[in-house]
Write a protein that holds these residues in place. Sequence first.
Motif, PDB file in Angstrom:
ATOM      1  N   TRP A 291       9.686  -7.097  -9.833  1.00 14.20           N
ATOM      2  CA  TRP A 291      11.100  -6.958  -9.472  1.00 14.20           C
ATOM      3  C   TRP A 291      11.391  -5.543  -8.983  1.00 14.20           C
ATOM      4  O   TRP A 291      12.178  -5.344  -8.050  1.00 14.20           O
ATOM      5  N   CYS A 292      10.754  -4.563  -9.602  1.00 17.95           N
ATOM      6  CA  CYS A 292      11.002  -3.161  -9.242  1.00 17.95           C
ATOM      7  C   CYS A 292      10.616  -2.852  -7.795  1.00 17.95           C
ATOM      8  O   CYS A 292      11.124  -1.880  -7.211  1.00 17.95           O
ATOM      9  N   THR A 293       9.751  -3.666  -7.189  1.00 10.47           N
ATOM     10  CA  THR A 293       9.325  -3.380  -5.821  1.00 10.47           C
ATOM     11  C   THR A 293      10.421  -3.645  -4.795  1.00 10.47           C
ATOM     12  O   THR A 293      10.242  -3.332  -3.624  1.00 10.47           O
ATOM     13  N   ARG A 294      11.546  -4.203  -5.240  1.00 12.59           N
ATOM     14  CA  ARG A 294      12.666  -4.380  -4.304  1.00 12.59           C
ATOM     15  C   ARG A 294      13.507  -3.105  -4.187  1.00 12.59           C
ATOM     16  O   ARG A 294      14.406  -3.027  -3.349  1.00 12.59           O
ATOM     17  N   LEU A 295      13.220  -2.115  -5.022  1.00 12.71           N
ATOM     18  CA  LEU A 295      13.985  -0.880  -5.001  1.00 12.71           C
ATOM     19  C   LEU A 295      13.559  -0.002  -3.815  1.00 12.71           C
ATOM     20  O   LEU A 295      12.385   0.028  -3.458  1.00 12.71           O
ATOM     21  N   PRO A 296      14.489   0.727  -3.215  1.00  9.98           N
ATOM     22  CA  PRO A 296      14.170   1.562  -2.040  1.00  9.98           C
ATOM     23  C   PRO A 296      13.570   2.898  -2.431  1.00  9.98           C
ATOM     24  O   PRO A 296      14.103   3.968  -2.111  1.00  9.98           O
ATOM     25  N   LEU A 297      12.431   2.850  -3.140  1.00  6.60           N
ATOM     26  CA  LEU A 297      11.785   4.060  -3.633  1.00  6.60           C
ATOM     27  C   LEU A 297      10.322   4.072  -3.200  1.00  6.60           C
ATOM     28  O   LEU A 297       9.607   3.077  -3.368  1.00  6.60           O
ATOM     29  N   THR A 298       9.858   5.199  -2.683  1.00  8.85           N
ATOM     30  CA  THR A 298       8.454   5.309  -2.307  1.00  8.85           C
ATOM     31  C   THR A 298       7.548   5.120  -3.514  1.00  8.85           C
ATOM     32  O   THR A 298       6.429   4.616  -3.386  1.00  8.85           O
ATOM     33  N   ALA A 299       8.024   5.489  -4.698  1.00  5.08           N
ATOM     34  CA  ALA A 299       7.217   5.372  -5.919  1.00  5.08           C
ATOM     35  C   ALA A 299       6.852   3.934  -6.254  1.00  5.08           C
ATOM     36  O   ALA A 299       5.923   3.692  -7.028  1.00  5.08           O
ATOM     37  N   VAL A 300       7.569   2.968  -5.676  1.00  2.00           N
ATOM     38  CA  VAL A 300       7.229   1.562  -5.929  1.00  2.00           C
ATOM     39  C   VAL A 300       6.727   0.887  -4.654  1.00  2.00           C
ATOM     40  O   VAL A 300       6.921  -0.308  -4.453  1.00  2.00           O
ATOM     41  N   ARG A 301       6.075   1.653  -3.802  1.00  2.00           N
ATOM     42  CA  ARG A 301       5.401   1.103  -2.633  1.00  2.00           C
ATOM     43  C   ARG A 301       3.902   1.126  -2.923  1.00  2.00           C
ATOM     44  O   ARG A 301       3.307   2.189  -3.090  1.00  2.00           O
ATOM     45  N   PHE A 302       3.291  -0.050  -2.973  1.00  2.00           N
ATOM     46  CA  PHE A 302       1.873  -0.170  -3.317  1.00  2.00           C
ATOM     47  C   PHE A 302       1.126  -0.923  -2.226  1.00  2.00           C
ATOM     48  O   PHE A 302       1.701  -1.771  -1.527  1.00  2.00           O
ATOM     49  N   GLY A 303      -0.161  -0.650  -2.110  1.00  2.00           N
ATOM     50  CA  GLY A 303      -0.974  -1.326  -1.105  1.00  2.00           C
ATOM     51  C   GLY A 303      -0.990  -2.830  -1.256  1.00  2.00           C
ATOM     52  O   GLY A 303      -1.138  -3.556  -0.266  1.00  2.00           O
ATOM     53  N   ASP A 304      -0.839  -3.330  -2.483  1.00  2.00           N
ATOM     54  CA  ASP A 304      -0.818  -4.772  -2.699  1.00  2.00           C
ATOM     55  C   ASP A 304       0.351  -5.452  -1.999  1.00  2.00           C
ATOM     56  O   ASP A 304       0.337  -6.673  -1.805  1.00  2.00           O
ATOM     57  N   GLN A 305       1.372  -4.685  -1.641  1.00  2.04           N
ATOM     58  CA  GLN A 305       2.527  -5.258  -0.948  1.00  2.04           C
ATOM     59  C   GLN A 305       2.243  -5.495   0.529  1.00  2.04           C
ATOM     60  O   GLN A 305       3.090  -6.049   1.226  1.00  2.04           O
ATOM     61  N   SER A 306       1.078  -5.078   0.998  1.00  4.27           N
ATOM     62  CA  SER A 306       0.671  -5.116   2.401  1.00  4.27           C
ATOM     63  C   SER A 306       1.505  -4.108   3.193  1.00  4.27           C
ATOM     64  O   SER A 306       2.493  -3.574   2.692  1.00  4.27           O
ATOM     65  N   LEU A 307       1.101  -3.869   4.418  1.00  9.05           N
ATOM     66  CA  LEU A 307       1.790  -2.878   5.249  1.00  9.05           C
ATOM     67  C   LEU A 307       1.655  -3.265   6.707  1.00  9.05           C
ATOM     68  O   LEU A 307       0.557  -3.505   7.193  1.00  9.05           O
ATOM     69  N   PHE A 308       2.786  -3.343   7.405  1.00  6.91           N
ATOM     70  CA  PHE A 308       2.721  -3.511   8.856  1.00  6.91           C
ATOM     71  C   PHE A 308       3.194  -2.225   9.513  1.00  6.91           C
ATOM     72  O   PHE A 308       4.053  -1.509   8.988  1.00  6.91           O
ATOM     73  N   VAL A 309       2.614  -1.923  10.663  1.00  4.59           N
ATOM     74  CA  VAL A 309       2.977  -0.696  11.376  1.00  4.59           C
ATOM     75  C   VAL A 309       2.618  -0.846  12.844  1.00  4.59           C
ATOM     76  O   VAL A 309       1.589  -1.421  13.194  1.00  4.59           O
ATOM     77  N   ARG A 310       3.487  -0.362  13.693  1.00  4.44           N
ATOM     78  CA  ARG A 310       3.164  -0.347  15.113  1.00  4.44           C
ATOM     79  C   ARG A 310       1.983   0.583  15.344  1.00  4.44           C
ATOM     80  O   ARG A 310       1.917   1.676  14.778  1.00  4.44           O
ATOM     81  N   ARG A 311       1.073   0.151  16.187  1.00  2.00           N
ATOM     82  CA  ARG A 311      -0.121   0.942  16.452  1.00  2.00           C
ATOM     83  C   ARG A 311       0.251   2.360  16.905  1.00  2.00           C
ATOM     84  O   ARG A 311      -0.355   3.340  16.462  1.00  2.00           O
ATOM     85  N   GLU A 312       1.232   2.471  17.778  1.00  2.00           N
ATOM     86  CA  GLU A 312       1.612   3.781  18.293  1.00  2.00           C
ATOM     87  C   GLU A 312       2.002   4.725  17.157  1.00  2.00           C
ATOM     88  O   GLU A 312       1.586   5.891  17.121  1.00  2.00           O
TER      89      GLU A 312
END
Length: 252
Positions: free
Chosen positions: A146-167
């Motif tokens: 539930w905590c991963t819905r918070l807008p905090l970098t401290a709860v950003r984990f690799g398990d959440q996956s990550l998308f990013v524009r190549r550029e």
Amino acid sequence: MFATALPASHRQDPPVNARPRLSIVIPTYNEGPTIRALLDYLRQATAGEVGLEIIVADAGSTDDTRQRAQREGVTVLTCPRKGRAAQMNHGARQTTGELLYFLHADSFPPPNFLHDLRQAHQQGYASGCYRLTFDHPHWFLRFSAWCTRLPLTAVRFGDQSLFVRRELFEQVGGFREDLLIMEDQEIVRRLQARAPFRLLPRAVTTSARKYLDNGVYRLQGAFTLIAGLYWLGVSQRRLVGLYRKLIKQDKL
């Protein structure tokens, strides 16, 4: 910033009706028991997609990870260095997609996830991730998720996956390969500083196996300690040593 629409003046809008080629990069090391299930799932979830590529960036697995992935018909790379950051960078260099999606081998994105990623891209978000849920009903894991819905970098984990524009990925220099621990939070911090970041409203389902092997509270305590020491500036050498001492079945 995470969940609301961006003002037009802050968007980095792609061309109208843009449908970016998407590349999925999966770092692996001894993921034989899970990689086939993930690739089967991705095949079903992306059936009929044109221009999608899946790359498994393997760090010299000693089990049958590579063979299982090859049988699924995806591109399998042997990475020159072990470590998720180095593996994901190596995999990204071999891709052709405009949109990169980094996914752990034991994490399953929600159905129709490609629509989510492309929609976020069209809305002007240059990077982002999902929320998290675990494949086990333990109350503390539900709370952590539930905590991963918070807008905090401290709860950003690799398990959440990550998308990013190549550029953007290339502009920030990719993952820091000198980091064996906390490479996920570190790159999110840099991405957020450069362009709009989207916390997607659905969740990736990840394995609770490490929590069950180590004890839910014990492992969370170890993760919290290591994260705190990282933010206090403790060296990677010391953090890795502590990680290996405290956590069973690590793959560092």
